[in-house]
Write a protein that holds these residues in place. Structure first.
Motif, mmCIF file in Angstrom:
data_model
loop_
_atom_site.group_PDB
_atom_site.id
_atom_site.type_symbol
_atom_site.label_atom_id
_atom_site.label_comp_id
_atom_site.label_asym_id
_atom_site.label_seq_id
_atom_site.Cartn_x
_atom_site.Cartn_y
_atom_site.Cartn_z
ATOM 1 N N ASN A 1 0.697 -1.250 0.079
ATOM 2 C CA ASN A 1 0.004 0.158 -0.105
ATOM 3 C C ASN A 1 0.982 1.207 0.015
ATOM 4 O O ASN A 1 2.126 1.269 0.423
ATOM 5 C CB ASN A 1 -1.016 0.021 1.094
ATOM 6 N N LYS A 2 0.215 2.355 -0.648
ATOM 7 C CA LYS A 2 0.862 3.559 -0.585
ATOM 8 C C LYS A 2 1.174 4.178 0.606
ATOM 9 O O LYS A 2 0.361 4.089 1.599
ATOM 10 C CB LYS A 2 -0.077 4.403 -1.611
ATOM 11 N N GLY A 3 2.249 4.878 0.798
ATOM 12 C CA GLY A 3 2.495 5.613 2.200
ATOM 13 C C GLY A 3 3.953 5.603 2.400
ATOM 14 O O GLY A 3 4.831 5.259 1.617
ATOM 15 N N ARG A 4 4.185 6.210 3.476
ATOM 16 C CA ARG A 4 5.678 6.430 4.058
ATOM 17 C C ARG A 4 5.750 6.014 5.544
ATOM 18 O O ARG A 4 4.701 6.387 6.517
ATOM 19 C CB ARG A 4 6.000 8.028 3.856
ATOM 20 N N THR A 5 6.633 5.287 5.839
ATOM 21 C CA THR A 5 6.887 4.986 7.021
ATOM 22 C C THR A 5 8.254 4.798 7.439
ATOM 23 O O THR A 5 9.276 4.872 6.730
ATOM 24 C CB THR A 5 6.472 3.517 7.486
ATOM 25 N N GLY A 6 8.685 4.942 8.935
ATOM 26 C CA GLY A 6 9.999 4.925 9.547
ATOM 27 C C GLY A 6 10.398 3.447 9.188
ATOM 28 O O GLY A 6 9.845 2.359 9.271
ATOM 29 N N PHE A 7 11.730 3.546 9.125
ATOM 30 C CA PHE A 7 12.762 2.155 8.689
ATOM 31 C C PHE A 7 13.585 1.997 9.931
ATOM 32 O O PHE A 7 14.256 0.891 10.003
ATOM 33 C CB PHE A 7 13.421 2.068 7.331
ATOM 34 N N GLY A 8 13.874 2.846 10.755
ATOM 35 C CA GLY A 8 14.520 2.495 11.909
ATOM 36 C C GLY A 8 16.260 2.759 11.753
ATOM 37 O O GLY A 8 17.034 2.367 12.422
ATOM 38 N N SER A 9 16.606 3.177 10.499
ATOM 39 C CA SER A 9 17.963 3.378 10.192
ATOM 40 C C SER A 9 18.596 2.261 10.309
ATOM 41 O O SER A 9 19.890 1.972 10.586
ATOM 42 C CB SER A 9 18.587 4.497 11.234
ATOM 43 N N TYR B 1 14.892 6.994 1.923
ATOM 44 C CA TYR B 1 15.110 8.055 2.752
ATOM 45 C C TYR B 1 16.426 7.634 3.573
ATOM 46 O O TYR B 1 16.299 7.104 4.460
ATOM 47 C CB TYR B 1 14.358 8.917 3.562
ATOM 48 N N ASP B 2 17.656 7.978 3.400
ATOM 49 C CA ASP B 2 18.833 7.645 3.918
ATOM 50 C C ASP B 2 19.464 8.526 4.908
ATOM 51 O O ASP B 2 18.857 9.470 5.147
ATOM 52 C CB ASP B 2 19.909 7.124 3.100
ATOM 53 N N ALA B 3 20.207 8.155 5.846
ATOM 54 C CA ALA B 3 20.687 8.723 6.992
ATOM 55 C C ALA B 3 21.407 9.897 6.450
ATOM 56 O O ALA B 3 21.615 10.921 7.429
ATOM 57 C CB ALA B 3 21.673 7.959 7.843
ATOM 58 N N ASN B 4 22.064 10.032 5.248
ATOM 59 C CA ASN B 4 22.597 11.237 4.778
ATOM 60 C C ASN B 4 21.639 12.238 4.305
ATOM 61 O O ASN B 4 22.064 13.507 4.061
ATOM 62 C CB ASN B 4 23.431 10.853 3.832
ATOM 63 N N LYS C 1 22.129 3.104 4.957
ATOM 64 C CA LYS C 1 21.329 3.275 6.170
ATOM 65 C C LYS C 1 20.178 4.055 5.975
ATOM 66 O O LYS C 1 20.083 5.352 5.815
ATOM 67 C CB LYS C 1 22.193 3.802 7.174
ATOM 68 N N VAL C 2 18.889 3.149 5.986
ATOM 69 C CA VAL C 2 17.588 3.831 5.574
ATOM 70 C C VAL C 2 16.728 4.307 6.794
ATOM 71 O O VAL C 2 16.566 3.414 7.592
ATOM 72 C CB VAL C 2 16.901 2.835 4.763
ATOM 73 N N LYS C 3 16.317 5.611 6.777
ATOM 74 C CA LYS C 3 15.617 6.116 7.972
ATOM 75 C C LYS C 3 14.150 5.822 7.479
ATOM 76 O O LYS C 3 13.429 5.441 8.521
ATOM 77 C CB LYS C 3 15.655 7.770 7.821
#
Length: 117
Positions: free
Chosen positions: A63-71, A87-90, A110-112
């Protein structure tokens, strides 16, 4: 008569201010419902292999959307039928098109956050 008119006017003004306050406090944009789902063979979910602090994980999303990945450090991404931005940590964002299977053997990101478009 004048005091009744003032009370009505004041009530209308208070209601208008309350309406504006509630409108301003509400989040804007679309409500998204990205879901962390059970990985199952034959499904075209977004699938991400990752590791952090000696632990490894395989996670699937739908499903469409955005969520945190915990770095977490990402080793592999299979997008299935989903377009993805991670979206990465940089602070960079990277788009990966659907039906892509990519690995990061030497320098994993490292993915946020992740976002299914």
């Amino acid at each position: 008569m004048i005091s009744r008119t003032l009370r009505v006017a004041r009530s209308v003004a208070v209601a208008a201010v309350a309406t504006v306050a509630v409108t301003m406090a509400m989040p804007t944009g679309n409500a998204f419902a990205i879901d962390h789902v059970e990985c199952r063979g034959g499904e075209n979910f977004l699938k991400i292999w990752s590791h952090l602090d000696g632990r490894s994980s395989v996670d699937c999303y739908a499903n469409k959307g955005r969520t945190g990945f915990g770095s977490w450090w990402v080793d592999r991404i299979s997008t299935g039928n989903n377009d993805l931005i991670y979206y990465d940590a940089n602070g960079d964002s990277v788009r990966i098109n659907r039906w892509t299977d990519i690995t990061f053997p030497s320098r994993p990101p490292k993915v946020k956050d992740i976002e299914i478009l």
